[in-house]
Write a protein that holds these residues in place. Structure first.
Motif, PDB file in Angstrom:
ATOM      1  N   ALA A   1     -20.138  47.287  37.606  1.00 18.96           N
ATOM      2  CA  ALA A   1     -19.524  46.062  37.101  1.00 18.96           C
ATOM      3  C   ALA A   1     -20.189  44.872  37.782  1.00 18.96           C
ATOM      4  O   ALA A   1     -20.778  45.014  38.850  1.00 18.96           O
ATOM      5  N   ARG A   2     -20.048  43.715  37.188  1.00 22.51           N
ATOM      6  CA  ARG A   2     -20.641  42.510  37.805  1.00 22.51           C
ATOM      7  C   ARG A   2     -19.917  42.149  39.093  1.00 22.51           C
ATOM      8  O   ARG A   2     -20.519  41.643  40.050  1.00 22.51           O
ATOM      9  N   TYR A   3     -18.617  42.416  39.119  1.00 22.60           N
ATOM     10  CA  TYR A   3     -17.805  42.004  40.272  1.00 22.60           C
ATOM     11  C   TYR A   3     -16.559  42.872  40.339  1.00 22.60           C
ATOM     12  O   TYR A   3     -16.030  43.306  39.313  1.00 22.60           O
ATOM     13  N   CYS A   4     -16.096  43.131  41.560  1.00 22.58           N
ATOM     14  CA  CYS A   4     -14.802  43.776  41.727  1.00 22.58           C
ATOM     15  C   CYS A   4     -14.199  43.301  43.039  1.00 22.58           C
ATOM     16  O   CYS A   4     -14.878  42.741  43.898  1.00 22.58           O
ATOM     17  N   ASP A   5     -12.908  43.530  43.171  1.00 21.02           N
ATOM     18  CA  ASP A   5     -12.231  43.250  44.429  1.00 21.02           C
ATOM     19  C   ASP A   5     -11.191  44.335  44.646  1.00 21.02           C
ATOM     20  O   ASP A   5     -11.163  45.338  43.924  1.00 21.02           O
ATOM     21  N   SER A   6     -10.343  44.125  45.645  1.00 23.96           N
ATOM     22  CA  SER A   6      -9.418  45.196  46.023  1.00 23.96           C
ATOM     23  C   SER A   6      -8.419  45.527  44.924  1.00 23.96           C
ATOM     24  O   SER A   6      -7.851  46.612  44.915  1.00 23.96           O
ATOM     25  N   ARG A   7      -8.187  44.590  44.019  1.00 23.26           N
ATOM     26  CA  ARG A   7      -7.224  44.860  42.947  1.00 23.26           C
ATOM     27  C   ARG A   7      -7.890  45.372  41.691  1.00 23.26           C
ATOM     28  O   ARG A   7      -7.305  46.145  40.933  1.00 23.26           O
ATOM     29  N   SER A   8      -9.125  44.959  41.439  1.00 19.86           N
ATOM     30  CA  SER A   8      -9.749  45.285  40.158  1.00 19.86           C
ATOM     31  C   SER A   8     -10.626  46.532  40.187  1.00 19.86           C
ATOM     32  O   SER A   8     -10.957  47.069  39.125  1.00 19.86           O
ATOM     33  N   PHE A   9     -10.999  47.015  41.382  1.00 23.01           N
ATOM     34  CA  PHE A   9     -12.007  48.075  41.424  1.00 23.01           C
ATOM     35  C   PHE A   9     -11.538  49.352  40.731  1.00 23.01           C
ATOM     36  O   PHE A   9     -12.359  50.159  40.310  1.00 23.01           O
TER      37      PHE A   9
ATOM     38  N   TYR B   1     -15.806  47.769  34.115  1.00 22.45           N
ATOM     39  CA  TYR B   1     -17.119  48.389  34.293  1.00 22.45           C
ATOM     40  C   TYR B   1     -17.847  48.483  32.959  1.00 22.45           C
ATOM     41  O   TYR B   1     -17.267  48.899  31.953  1.00 22.45           O
ATOM     42  N   THR B   2     -19.128  48.127  32.972  1.00 18.87           N
ATOM     43  CA  THR B   2     -19.891  48.076  31.732  1.00 18.87           C
ATOM     44  C   THR B   2     -20.876  49.236  31.592  1.00 18.87           C
ATOM     45  O   THR B   2     -21.376  49.477  30.501  1.00 18.87           O
ATOM     46  N   ASP B   3     -21.168  49.901  32.673  1.00 24.31           N
ATOM     47  CA  ASP B   3     -22.146  50.987  32.624  1.00 24.31           C
ATOM     48  C   ASP B   3     -21.605  52.174  33.406  1.00 24.31           C
ATOM     49  O   ASP B   3     -21.013  52.000  34.477  1.00 24.31           O
ATOM     50  N   TRP B   4     -21.853  53.366  32.883  1.00 21.74           N
ATOM     51  CA  TRP B   4     -21.331  54.591  33.470  1.00 21.74           C
ATOM     52  C   TRP B   4     -22.423  55.654  33.581  1.00 21.74           C
ATOM     53  O   TRP B   4     -23.310  55.731  32.726  1.00 21.74           O
ATOM     54  N   GLY B   5     -22.320  56.463  34.624  1.00 25.95           N
ATOM     55  CA  GLY B   5     -23.199  57.608  34.745  1.00 25.95           C
ATOM     56  C   GLY B   5     -22.679  58.779  33.936  1.00 25.95           C
ATOM     57  O   GLY B   5     -21.627  58.700  33.296  1.00 25.95           O
ATOM     58  N   GLN B   6     -23.407  59.879  34.011  1.00 25.32           N
ATOM     59  CA  GLN B   6     -23.069  61.037  33.189  1.00 25.32           C
ATOM     60  C   GLN B   6     -22.030  61.933  33.846  1.00 25.32           C
ATOM     61  O   GLN B   6     -21.455  62.804  33.197  1.00 25.32           O
ATOM     62  N   GLY B   7     -21.803  61.750  35.122  1.00 27.45           N
ATOM     63  CA  GLY B   7     -20.776  62.502  35.830  1.00 27.45           C
ATOM     64  C   GLY B   7     -21.333  63.708  36.572  1.00 27.45           C
ATOM     65  O   GLY B   7     -22.384  64.263  36.217  1.00 27.45           O
ATOM     66  N   THR B   8     -20.622  64.113  37.617  1.00 23.27           N
ATOM     67  CA  THR B   8     -20.962  65.308  38.378  1.00 23.27           C
ATOM     68  C   THR B   8     -19.659  66.018  38.740  1.00 23.27           C
ATOM     69  O   THR B   8     -18.681  65.375  39.139  1.00 23.27           O
TER      70      THR B   8
ATOM     71  N   TYR C   1     -23.620  43.458  42.930  1.00 23.51           N
ATOM     72  CA  TYR C   1     -22.800  43.954  41.837  1.00 23.51           C
ATOM     73  C   TYR C   1     -21.752  44.877  42.436  1.00 23.51           C
ATOM     74  O   TYR C   1     -21.689  45.045  43.658  1.00 23.51           O
ATOM     75  N   CYS C   2     -20.959  45.460  41.615  1.00 21.96           N
ATOM     76  CA  CYS C   2     -19.911  46.377  42.068  1.00 21.96           C
ATOM     77  C   CYS C   2     -20.220  47.774  41.532  1.00 21.96           C
ATOM     78  O   CYS C   2     -20.525  47.936  40.359  1.00 21.96           O
ATOM     79  N   LEU C   3     -20.133  48.755  42.399  1.00 23.13           N
ATOM     80  CA  LEU C   3     -20.222  50.140  41.968  1.00 23.13           C
ATOM     81  C   LEU C   3     -18.918  50.849  42.327  1.00 23.13           C
ATOM     82  O   LEU C   3     -18.462  50.753  43.470  1.00 23.13           O
ATOM     83  N   GLY C   4     -18.368  51.510  41.363  1.00 18.11           N
ATOM     84  CA  GLY C   4     -17.126  52.235  41.588  1.00 18.11           C
ATOM     85  C   GLY C   4     -17.297  53.718  41.326  1.00 18.11           C
ATOM     86  O   GLY C   4     -18.156  54.117  40.547  1.00 18.11           O
ATOM     87  N   TRP C   5     -16.475  54.499  42.011  1.00 15.94           N
ATOM     88  CA  TRP C   5     -16.405  55.937  41.752  1.00 15.94           C
ATOM     89  C   TRP C   5     -15.064  56.243  41.093  1.00 15.94           C
ATOM     90  O   TRP C   5     -14.010  55.840  41.589  1.00 15.94           O
ATOM     91  N   PHE C   6     -15.142  56.943  39.995  1.00 13.75           N
ATOM     92  CA  PHE C   6     -13.957  57.369  39.260  1.00 13.75           C
ATOM     93  C   PHE C   6     -13.960  58.892  39.169  1.00 13.75           C
ATOM     94  O   PHE C   6     -14.995  59.536  39.320  1.00 13.75           O
ATOM     95  N   ARG C   7     -12.801  59.437  38.889  1.00 15.48           N
ATOM     96  CA  ARG C   7     -12.731  60.872  38.651  1.00 15.48           C
ATOM     97  C   ARG C   7     -11.741  61.139  37.525  1.00 15.48           C
ATOM     98  O   ARG C   7     -10.816  60.368  37.295  1.00 15.48           O
TER      99      ARG C   7
END
Length: 126
Positions: A99-107, A113-120, A32-38
């Motif tokens: 997310a189920r999938y990501c690549d260099s353009r979509s990440f 993304y369908t699921d999110w953590g609570q944040g830190t 799957y794909c895991l992304g970090w956002f801020r």
């Protein structure tokens, strides 16, 4: 049900380092794909890094390339974000997302993304 739990945030001076962790559970697939956002106050959410957990492909936003490193520990179902040479502009709430999938353009696109953590929270002082 997918669960994502972030940890490792804190306060650091400019030039310092922090390592964020995202413990993931509940996935039906091993890839799957895991992304970090801020997101900083009054700013848009920004995707900073992503990883495809199967092949281990990694992706970075230009704003963090060369300073942040995303990695995975398959045995612990955990993805890390090592943040070095931190700057005050890195101050934000950091979230991991799946997310189920990501690549260099979509990440960097939050809508894949369908699921999110609570944040830190990460705070970098000058």
């Amino acid at each position: 049900q997918v669960q994502l739990v972030e940890s490792g945030g804190g306060s650091v001076q400019a030039g310092g380092s922090l390592r964020l962790s995202c413990a993931a559970s509940g996935f039906k697939s091993s890839e799957y794909c895991l992304g970090w956002f801020r997101q900083a106050p009054e700013k848009e959410r920004e995707g900073v890094a992503g990883i495809r957990t199967g092949p281990g492909f990694t992706y970075y936003a230009d704003s963090v390339k060369g300073r942040f490193t995303i990695s995975q520990d398959i045995t612990k179902n955990t993805v890390y974000l090592q943040m070095d040479s931190l700057k005050p502009e890195d101050t934000a709430m950091y979230y991991c997302a799946a997310a189920r999938y990501c690549d260099s353009r979509s990440f960097r696109k939050s809508d894949i993304y369908t699921d999110w953590g609570q944040g830190t929270q990460v705070t970098v002082s000058s």
